[in-house]
Write an enzyme that holds these catalytic residues in place. Sequence first.
Site, mmCIF file in Angstrom:
data_model
loop_
_atom_site.group_PDB
_atom_site.id
_atom_site.type_symbol
_atom_site.label_atom_id
_atom_site.label_comp_id
_atom_site.label_asym_id
_atom_site.label_seq_id
_atom_site.Cartn_x
_atom_site.Cartn_y
_atom_site.Cartn_z
ATOM 1 N N SER A 17 0.847 -1.195 0.000
ATOM 2 C CA SER A 17 0.000 0.000 0.000
ATOM 3 C C SER A 17 0.879 1.240 0.000
ATOM 4 O O SER A 17 2.106 1.160 0.051
ATOM 5 C CB SER A 17 -0.918 0.019 1.238
ATOM 6 O OG SER A 17 -0.151 0.102 2.432
ATOM 7 N N SER A 140 12.339 9.774 6.320
ATOM 8 C CA SER A 140 11.238 10.714 6.527
ATOM 9 C C SER A 140 11.832 12.085 6.824
ATOM 10 O O SER A 140 12.997 12.193 7.220
ATOM 11 C CB SER A 140 10.387 10.255 7.720
ATOM 12 O OG SER A 140 9.449 11.230 8.104
ATOM 13 N N TYR A 153 9.860 6.739 16.307
ATOM 14 C CA TYR A 153 9.919 6.829 14.843
ATOM 15 C C TYR A 153 11.096 7.701 14.397
ATOM 16 O O TYR A 153 11.852 7.336 13.489
ATOM 17 C CB TYR A 153 8.595 7.407 14.338
ATOM 18 C CG TYR A 153 8.447 7.491 12.837
ATOM 19 C CD1 TYR A 153 8.320 6.346 12.073
ATOM 20 C CD2 TYR A 153 8.392 8.716 12.202
ATOM 21 C CE1 TYR A 153 8.142 6.426 10.689
ATOM 22 C CE2 TYR A 153 8.212 8.821 10.827
ATOM 23 C CZ TYR A 153 8.091 7.661 10.082
ATOM 24 O OH TYR A 153 7.921 7.753 8.716
ATOM 25 N N LYS A 157 14.244 6.543 12.134
ATOM 26 C CA LYS A 157 14.468 7.155 10.818
ATOM 27 C C LYS A 157 15.762 7.967 10.776
ATOM 28 O O LYS A 157 16.427 8.024 9.735
ATOM 29 C CB LYS A 157 13.265 8.031 10.445
ATOM 30 C CG LYS A 157 11.975 7.243 10.183
ATOM 31 C CD LYS A 157 12.138 6.247 9.040
ATOM 32 C CE LYS A 157 10.801 5.636 8.635
ATOM 33 N NZ LYS A 157 10.953 4.693 7.500
ATOM 34 N N THR A 188 -1.412 8.360 2.937
ATOM 35 C CA THR A 188 -1.360 6.906 3.085
ATOM 36 C C THR A 188 -2.010 6.534 4.424
ATOM 37 O O THR A 188 -2.545 7.391 5.129
ATOM 38 C CB THR A 188 0.089 6.410 3.078
ATOM 39 O OG1 THR A 188 0.739 6.856 4.277
ATOM 40 C CG2 THR A 188 0.844 6.947 1.852
#
Length: 273
Positions: A17, A140, A153, A157, A188
């Site tokens: 996805s 990101s 996160y 990243k 998304t």
Amino acid sequence: MMDRFAGKVAWITGASSGIGAALARAWSDAGAHIVLSGRDESRLAQVAKDCATDTLVLPFDVRDDAAMRASCEQAVGWKQGVDVFVANAGISQRSRATETAMEVYRNIIEIDLTAQIAATQELLPHFTARGSGHLVFVSSVAGKIGIPLRTAYCAAKHGLIGYADALRAELSQSGISVHVVCPGSVATNVSRNALTADGSARGRSDSVIEQGMAPEEAARRIIDGVAEGEREIIVARGGESSWGEQRRTPDALFDEVAQLVASGYMDRIEAEG
């Protein structure tokens, strides 16, 4: 520029996805053959149907080392080998550091960082033997700056960029290109699937994500950046683009570190024992 990928093989993790699926469709439209990986085999099969070229579906959990190694062997053995590897699998977070269980940190770092390194390390002998190819790490904007509610996160990243930058330097004389992708808000399910303080899925999206860049536009920007040899590819708009650009590593610095390697730095350090 995209026609240079015609007949090549692009392997994309997190391909069921979002950005991963959009990359699969776009690279296929450019004539590349596609290897699709992720946990959901049925969704991967649907993405495969949307591709215009040959596809190979290799479902596995990125935390399963044995499954990852078996998939690497299959991907390398398919057609002429892997020309592009996209480390895209990942999961985000929406929770305050003061409330977040340590297990959430471990899970996110394992999925977003350690597993991506493990797959790359498994593929490195294939790429170095060929002396060509592209390694693409989807980090990101949150891998460049600290964003609230995303401490785990951001840690993962940021770490992925550090690994990619060091790897790029080591491979700078090899013919292999290493690219870091820093998306901002893309429309998304990343926020909906994000982990909360106790490790459960958030189950709802953010307005900024819902209004974000279309995955198809993000995919085009990424593929164009890879084709043009960009080492950092900022895929964002507005304020997020400004944040990414303010923290962009200058090409001159990448060149300086690559020159250090070219001058024999690694051999000298290793010789010191």
